[in-house]
Design an enzyme around this catalytic site. Structure first.
Site, PDB file in Angstrom:
ATOM      1  N   TYR A  91      46.972  53.023  52.279  1.00  0.00           N
ATOM      2  CA  TYR A  91      46.945  51.555  52.236  1.00  0.00           C
ATOM      3  C   TYR A  91      47.492  51.042  50.905  1.00  0.00           C
ATOM      4  CZ  TYR A  91      45.213  46.795  52.885  1.00  0.00           C
ATOM      5  OH  TYR A  91      45.125  45.431  53.016  1.00  0.00           O
ATOM      6  N   GLU A  93      49.227  52.511  48.345  1.00  0.00           N
ATOM      7  CA  GLU A  93      50.617  52.832  48.006  1.00  0.00           C
ATOM      8  C   GLU A  93      51.584  52.231  49.024  1.00  0.00           C
ATOM      9  OE1 GLU A  93      51.139  53.721  45.153  1.00  0.00           O
ATOM     10  OE2 GLU A  93      50.092  55.509  44.484  1.00  0.00           O
ATOM     11  N   ASN A 120      39.448  40.371  48.926  1.00  0.00           N
ATOM     12  CA  ASN A 120      38.528  40.439  50.071  1.00  0.00           C
ATOM     13  C   ASN A 120      38.299  39.092  50.761  1.00  0.00           C
ATOM     14  OD1 ASN A 120      37.935  42.633  48.079  1.00  0.00           O
ATOM     15  ND2 ASN A 120      36.651  43.348  49.768  1.00  0.00           N
ATOM     16  N   ARG A 132      34.335  46.402  57.608  1.00  0.00           N
ATOM     17  CA  ARG A 132      34.199  45.974  56.218  1.00  0.00           C
ATOM     18  C   ARG A 132      32.821  45.367  56.001  1.00  0.00           C
ATOM     19  NH1 ARG A 132      39.880  43.041  55.562  1.00  0.00           N
ATOM     20  NH2 ARG A 132      39.560  42.961  57.811  1.00  0.00           N
ATOM     21  N   SER A 135      31.141  41.771  57.682  1.00  0.00           N
ATOM     22  CA  SER A 135      30.821  41.834  59.114  1.00  0.00           C
ATOM     23  C   SER A 135      29.780  42.925  59.385  1.00  0.00           C
ATOM     24  CB  SER A 135      32.086  42.041  59.946  1.00  0.00           C
ATOM     25  OG  SER A 135      32.886  43.053  59.406  1.00  0.00           O
ATOM     26  N   THR A 156      31.170  45.707  42.718  1.00  0.00           N
ATOM     27  CA  THR A 156      31.334  44.276  42.979  1.00  0.00           C
ATOM     28  C   THR A 156      32.605  43.982  43.777  1.00  0.00           C
ATOM     29  OG1 THR A 156      32.662  43.761  41.007  1.00  0.00           O
ATOM     30  CG2 THR A 156      30.250  43.760  40.745  1.00  0.00           C
ATOM     31  N   ARG A 157      32.559  42.838  44.479  1.00  0.00           N
ATOM     32  CA  ARG A 157      33.728  42.257  45.119  1.00  0.00           C
ATOM     33  C   ARG A 157      33.597  40.740  44.971  1.00  0.00           C
ATOM     34  NH1 ARG A 157      34.594  46.969  45.189  1.00  0.00           N
ATOM     35  NH2 ARG A 157      35.493  48.262  46.831  1.00  0.00           N
TER      36      ARG A 157
HETATM   37  N1  UDP Z   1      30.329  48.662  51.716  1.00  0.00           N
HETATM   38  C1  UDP Z   1      28.976  48.861  51.898  1.00  0.00           C
HETATM   39  N2  UDP Z   1      28.500  48.958  53.169  1.00  0.00           N
HETATM   40  C2  UDP Z   1      29.294  48.838  54.271  1.00  0.00           C
HETATM   41  C3  UDP Z   1      30.671  48.620  54.086  1.00  0.00           C
HETATM   42  C4  UDP Z   1      31.164  48.551  52.796  1.00  0.00           C
HETATM   43  O1  UDP Z   1      28.217  48.969  50.927  1.00  0.00           O
HETATM   44  O2  UDP Z   1      28.763  48.915  55.394  1.00  0.00           O
HETATM   45  C5  UDP Z   1      30.855  48.538  50.343  1.00  0.00           C
HETATM   46  C6  UDP Z   1      32.058  49.434  50.043  1.00  0.00           C
HETATM   47  O3  UDP Z   1      31.637  50.697  49.560  1.00  0.00           O
HETATM   48  C7  UDP Z   1      32.774  48.617  48.978  1.00  0.00           C
HETATM   49  C8  UDP Z   1      32.448  47.177  49.319  1.00  0.00           C
HETATM   50  O4  UDP Z   1      31.324  47.231  50.186  1.00  0.00           O
HETATM   51  O5  UDP Z   1      32.263  48.918  47.692  1.00  0.00           O
HETATM   52  C9  UDP Z   1      33.592  46.460  50.031  1.00  0.00           C
HETATM   53  O6  UDP Z   1      34.012  47.288  51.092  1.00  0.00           O
HETATM   54  P1  UDP Z   1      35.026  46.796  52.212  1.00  0.00           P
HETATM   55  O7  UDP Z   1      35.296  47.946  53.090  1.00  0.00           O
HETATM   56  O8  UDP Z   1      34.521  45.540  52.827  1.00  0.00           O
HETATM   57  O9  UDP Z   1      36.336  46.370  51.401  1.00  0.00           O
HETATM   58  P2  UDP Z   1      37.184  47.081  50.232  1.00  0.00           P
HETATM   59  O10 UDP Z   1      36.462  48.309  49.732  1.00  0.00           O
HETATM   60  O11 UDP Z   1      38.482  47.415  50.857  1.00  0.00           O
HETATM   61  O12 UDP Z   1      37.261  46.050  49.172  1.00  0.00           O
END
Ligand code: UDP
Ligand code: UDP
Length: 257
Positions: A91, A93, A120, A132, A135, A156-157
Site C-alpha cells: 500500500y 510504496e 484516516n 479499520r 467501523s 494515535t490517529r
Molecule cells: N486498530 C485497533 N483495533 C482494530 C483496528 C485497528 O486497535 O480493530 C488500530 C490499529 O492498530 C492502528 C489504528 O487502530 O493503530 C488505526 O488502524 P486502521 O486500520 O483503522 O488504519 P491505519 O492503521 O491504516 O491508519
C-alpha cells in the site's frame, strides 16, 4: 461502469478522481501484489487516459507515504519513514510510486495533476466489515462484542469525517492549475486508540469491554496532519469534530443492524 484500473480504459472525460485501491490493511494485505498493481498500473492507465483526453487528474494519496513518522505532526515536506519490504509496503510504496508517476507525467507531459494525501477518514456508508478501527469499534460496541484494541492502545490517529474530505477534494480539483500539491487533507485532532475505544463505548452506551490483541507489524505509532498548506491554498479546514462524526456514523451502523 465497473472497471479494473489495472487494465486500460478508453472513455471521454474531463476530470479524473483516481480513488482506486483498497485502503483497509486487512483488505490491501489480502492480495498485496494486486494492491501494488492497482496503485502503479492503475496510475499509469489513468494518467494515460488524462493525457489523451487532456483531462485534469486528482490522485488520492495517503498519510501512509509518511510511514511510521519520526516527525510530528507531518508536513508535506517530510519524506517519510516507510519499510519497503513489510506487510504494509504494498500500500505505502504503491501510493508513493503513484505520486512519482503523477509528478513525472506533470514534468514530462505537462499534465494537470492534483495530489492529496488523505489522513484516516471515516463516516456513514463504510462497510461494516471494512476492518479499520472506527467501523470495527462501532460494530463491536453495537453488537455487544469485545472491542479489539491492538497493542497498548497508545498509538494515535487523527480522524477526518468524510464530508470534510470531499469538500477539500472538490476544492482541490476546482482550484488553479498551478497548485498541484501534494497537500495533506485530514483533521488535526489527535486521539489514542484507547481514547477512541472509550469514546465509542460512551456514545453507544455499550456494555462491551475492551480487550487487547497483538499490535500488527509496522503499525505507525503516531499520525497527525499539518494542515497549514490546505488552509492557505484551499481556504479549507475540517468542520466536523470527532464526537459529532462518530454520532452520525453510529446512527448509520445502528440502522443496518
Ligand atoms: N486498530 C485497533 N483495533 C482494530 C483496528 C485497528 O486497535 O480493530 C488500530 C490499529 O492498530 C492502528 C489504528 O487502530 O493503530 C488505526 O488502524 P486502521 O486500520 O483503522 O488504519 P491505519 O492503521 O491504516 O491508519
Ligand atoms: N491508456 C488508457 N486510456 C487512454 C490512453 C492510455 O488506459 O485513453 C493507457 C495505455 O494503455 C497505456 C497507459 O495508459 O499503457 C499510459 O499511456 P501513455 O500514453 O502515457 O503511454 P504509452 O501509450 O505511450 O505507453
Amino acid at each position: 461502469m465497473r472497471h479494473d484500473v489495472t487494465f486500460p480504459l478508453y472513455v471521454e472525460v474531463d476530470e479524473i478522481y483516481n480513488l482506486a485501491c483498497p485502503a483497509s490493511p486487512i483488505h490491501y494485505q489480502y492480495d498485496p501484489v494486486q494492491t501494488t498493481k492497482t496503485s502503479v498500473h492503475g496510475a499509469i492507465n489513468m494518467l494515460g487516459l488524462a493525457k489523451r483526453c487532456k483531462a485534469k487528474i486528482l490522485q488520492a494519496s495517503t498519510s501512509e507515504v509518511y510511514g511510521d513518522p519520526d516527525v510530528h505532526p507531518q508536513h508535506e515536506s517530510y519524506w517519510g519513514r516507510v519499510n519497503p519490504i513489510g506487510i504494509r509496503s504494498c500500500y505505502d510504496e504503491g501510493k508513493r510510486c503513484a505520486e512519482t508517476l503523477f509528478f513525472d507525467y506533470h514534468r514530462q507531459h505537462q499534465l494537470r495533476i492534483k495530489v492529496v494525501r488523505i489522513f484516516n477518514t471515516y463516516g456513514p456508508r463504510m462497510h461494516p466489515d471494512d476492518g479499520r478501527v472506527v467501523s470495527n469499534f462501532i460494530m463491536q460496541a453495537l453488537q455487544g462484542k469485545d472491542i479489539t484494541l491492538y497493542g497498548d492502545g497508545e498509538q494515535t490517529r487523527s480522524f477526518c469525517y468524510v464530508d470534510d474530505l470531499l469538500e477539500a477534494m472538490i476544492r482541490m480539483m476546482d482550484g488553479p492549475d498551478s497548485f498541484i500539491g501534494p497537500v495533506n487533507i485530514g483533521n488535526a485532532s489527535e486521539f489514542s486508540m484507547r481514547e477512541l475505544a472509550q469514546e465509542v463505548v460512551a456514545l453507544t452506551g455499550s456494555k462491551s469491554k475492551i480487550v487487547h490483541l497483538p499490535m500488527p507489524a509496522d503499525d505507525p505509532r503516531q499520525r497527525k496532519p499539518d494542515l497549514t498548506l490546505a488552509r492557505q491554498m484551499l481556504d479549507w479546514s475540517p468542520t466536523i469534530a470527532l464526537r459529532d462524526g462518530l454520532q452520525k456514523t453510529i446512527s448509520y451502523f445502528a440502522q443496518l443492524a
